[in-house]
Design a protein around this motif. Sequence first.
Motif, PDB file in Angstrom:
ATOM      1  N   PRO A 133     -29.321  44.688  57.191  1.00  0.00           N
ATOM      2  CA  PRO A 133     -28.462  43.484  56.474  1.00  0.00           C
ATOM      3  C   PRO A 133     -29.232  43.272  55.075  1.00  0.00           C
ATOM      4  O   PRO A 133     -30.443  43.555  54.945  1.00  0.00           O
ATOM      5  N   ILE A 134     -28.469  42.931  54.115  1.00  0.00           N
ATOM      6  CA  ILE A 134     -28.761  42.383  52.964  1.00  0.00           C
ATOM      7  C   ILE A 134     -28.223  41.126  52.719  1.00  0.00           C
ATOM      8  O   ILE A 134     -27.093  40.893  52.594  1.00  0.00           O
ATOM      9  N   TRP A 135     -29.126  40.271  51.982  1.00  0.00           N
ATOM     10  CA  TRP A 135     -28.696  38.776  51.939  1.00  0.00           C
ATOM     11  C   TRP A 135     -27.746  38.145  52.972  1.00  0.00           C
ATOM     12  O   TRP A 135     -26.860  37.583  52.785  1.00  0.00           O
ATOM     13  N   GLY A 136     -28.290  38.715  54.267  1.00  0.00           N
ATOM     14  CA  GLY A 136     -27.663  37.887  55.481  1.00  0.00           C
ATOM     15  C   GLY A 136     -26.293  38.626  55.964  1.00  0.00           C
ATOM     16  O   GLY A 136     -25.497  38.025  56.667  1.00  0.00           O
ATOM     17  N   GLU A 190     -20.335  45.252  54.650  1.00  0.00           N
ATOM     18  CA  GLU A 190     -19.617  43.838  54.124  1.00  0.00           C
ATOM     19  C   GLU A 190     -19.888  43.541  52.710  1.00  0.00           C
ATOM     20  O   GLU A 190     -18.803  42.875  51.973  1.00  0.00           O
ATOM     21  N   ARG A 191     -21.060  43.510  52.129  1.00  0.00           N
ATOM     22  CA  ARG A 191     -21.350  43.454  50.713  1.00  0.00           C
ATOM     23  C   ARG A 191     -20.575  44.082  49.914  1.00  0.00           C
ATOM     24  O   ARG A 191     -19.834  43.588  48.786  1.00  0.00           O
ATOM     25  N   ASN A 192     -20.519  45.474  50.264  1.00  0.00           N
ATOM     26  CA  ASN A 192     -19.720  46.183  49.188  1.00  0.00           C
ATOM     27  C   ASN A 192     -18.156  45.962  49.407  1.00  0.00           C
ATOM     28  O   ASN A 192     -17.365  46.014  48.509  1.00  0.00           O
ATOM     29  N   ARG A 213     -23.796  35.439  42.985  1.00  0.00           N
ATOM     30  CA  ARG A 213     -23.917  36.858  42.435  1.00  0.00           C
ATOM     31  C   ARG A 213     -24.359  37.759  43.718  1.00  0.00           C
ATOM     32  O   ARG A 213     -23.989  39.027  43.929  1.00  0.00           O
ATOM     33  N   CYS A 214     -25.579  37.116  44.395  1.00  0.00           N
ATOM     34  CA  CYS A 214     -26.291  38.088  45.231  1.00  0.00           C
ATOM     35  C   CYS A 214     -25.312  38.169  46.558  1.00  0.00           C
ATOM     36  O   CYS A 214     -25.545  39.140  47.183  1.00  0.00           O
ATOM     37  N   THR A 215     -24.393  37.097  47.023  1.00  0.00           N
ATOM     38  CA  THR A 215     -23.981  37.049  48.259  1.00  0.00           C
ATOM     39  C   THR A 215     -22.465  37.538  47.771  1.00  0.00           C
ATOM     40  O   THR A 215     -21.825  37.258  48.855  1.00  0.00           O
ATOM     41  N   ILE A 216     -22.065  37.655  46.675  1.00  0.00           N
ATOM     42  CA  ILE A 216     -20.796  38.024  46.243  1.00  0.00           C
ATOM     43  C   ILE A 216     -19.860  37.063  46.625  1.00  0.00           C
ATOM     44  O   ILE A 216     -18.705  37.358  47.518  1.00  0.00           O
ATOM     45  N   THR A 217     -20.170  35.847  46.385  1.00  0.00           N
ATOM     46  CA  THR A 217     -19.344  34.674  46.707  1.00  0.00           C
ATOM     47  C   THR A 217     -18.802  33.850  45.484  1.00  0.00           C
ATOM     48  O   THR A 217     -18.566  32.644  45.785  1.00  0.00           O
ATOM     49  N   SER A 218     -18.809  34.569  44.425  1.00  0.00           N
ATOM     50  CA  SER A 218     -18.314  33.239  43.352  1.00  0.00           C
ATOM     51  C   SER A 218     -16.656  33.129  43.674  1.00  0.00           C
ATOM     52  O   SER A 218     -16.147  33.510  44.147  1.00  0.00           O
ATOM     53  N   SER A 219     -16.530  31.921  42.963  1.00  0.00           N
ATOM     54  CA  SER A 219     -14.967  31.567  43.014  1.00  0.00           C
ATOM     55  C   SER A 219     -14.611  31.167  41.671  1.00  0.00           C
ATOM     56  O   SER A 219     -15.590  30.620  40.843  1.00  0.00           O
ATOM     57  N   LYS A 220     -13.393  31.072  41.304  1.00  0.00           N
ATOM     58  CA  LYS A 220     -12.983  30.607  40.104  1.00  0.00           C
ATOM     59  C   LYS A 220     -13.337  29.220  39.794  1.00  0.00           C
ATOM     60  O   LYS A 220     -13.766  28.892  38.768  1.00  0.00           O
ATOM     61  N   TRP A 221     -13.167  28.331  40.760  1.00  0.00           N
ATOM     62  CA  TRP A 221     -13.363  26.992  40.524  1.00  0.00           C
ATOM     63  C   TRP A 221     -14.832  26.603  40.591  1.00  0.00           C
ATOM     64  O   TRP A 221     -15.209  25.727  39.856  1.00  0.00           O
ATOM     65  N   GLY A 222     -15.837  27.400  41.315  1.00  0.00           N
ATOM     66  CA  GLY A 222     -17.163  27.101  41.213  1.00  0.00           C
ATOM     67  C   GLY A 222     -17.536  27.334  39.886  1.00  0.00           C
ATOM     68  O   GLY A 222     -18.337  26.826  39.430  1.00  0.00           O
TER      69      GLY A 222
END
Length: 367
Positions: free
Chosen positions: A21-24, A29-31, A215-224
């Motif tokens: 795993p990387i960053w959980g 899944e990260r890719n 950035r590390c978990t690739i979970t950015s969002s527009k509203w965030g």
Amino acid sequence: MSQTITTTLGPVRLLGDNPTPIWGMANAERNRRMAESAAKTGSTLAAGHELLFNLTYAFDPLLLRLVLETPGTLFTWGSTPIVGQVPQGVDPLTAPTVIDLSDGRKLYNRQLRKLEQPMVRVLDPATRRAIERQSYFGAYKGVTDILTKYLWPELALVLTRIAAQLRMTPNMVSVIGVTLCLLATWLFAQGMFWTGFLSGFIFMVLDTVDGKLARCTITSSKWGNVIDHGVDLVHPPFWWYFWGTGLAYWGLSLSTRAFTLVMVAVIAGYVLQRLIEGMFLKDFRMDIHVWRPFDSRFRLITARRNPNMVILFVSLLFARPDIGLIALAWWTVISLIVHAVRLAQAYAVRRSGKAIISWMDEAEAAA
């Protein structure tokens, strides 16, 4: 061994398998998240092409952005494919453009304003923590203020890892940070500068954590992004104003005339400086702080929130928060003048027929 998965971006071929795993999360899944994130920002695959990821490796997301910009590009490490946008169903090494990164070349990351060799490393249990650390620091802007660059990266790394393990989203971290930002504003207004400074300091660190977690978990969002950047843009003048009103609790109130002049300097200076930065970006398609090495160095100390807080912290050490606010006002005016001169110089260079090119682009071309 390879498998093809379907994403919003299009077909993605995954080479090999990797349980580390990387960053959980699994590397697959990260890719997948990187591909979906690219699709959300408007990236597409060329007709007849597929995205390729090698699950044995972890790599800098910059490489994905570059292959999406140029169909037929494959990045390798030696003769091993790493990531590319290649014609479907063919040997990736026959792609039109194959770039071997094992030669140590550096690439310019415009998004993060830095020039460096992108990360490409085998992901396994022995390298996982080192890769997480490298990917975390890889998400740092190369041109930023002195505190973000030197003071709290290690602390923010620990907090980012904790947040990832707790499955916190960047927006959760942002909400905590915004709450502390508002608390600091109220504490400044009450003259509780030390407590407000502590609240503001934690907010400033979390302001780094939420972006790095995204950035590390690739979970950015527009509203965030809107909330994060919106709060960053709006709150500093409120901090300086209520710092000024809070001086009354220390018996150090500025005269009406002095307070007005200071507020005009810090608020108008802040707004005008940001407008100059926006004009430079609009007219020259680059951040003003990456034009020449001087501009990148000046960004370390220019009159933004974090360097300004250093001025106020020093003033508190001497129990003179009033002098700190006055010094902040002068530094804002000086920074504004520097930015205005640099903007005028850039226009003069363009009128002379010369191109405005970032020194980082020049360094990348030279490399």
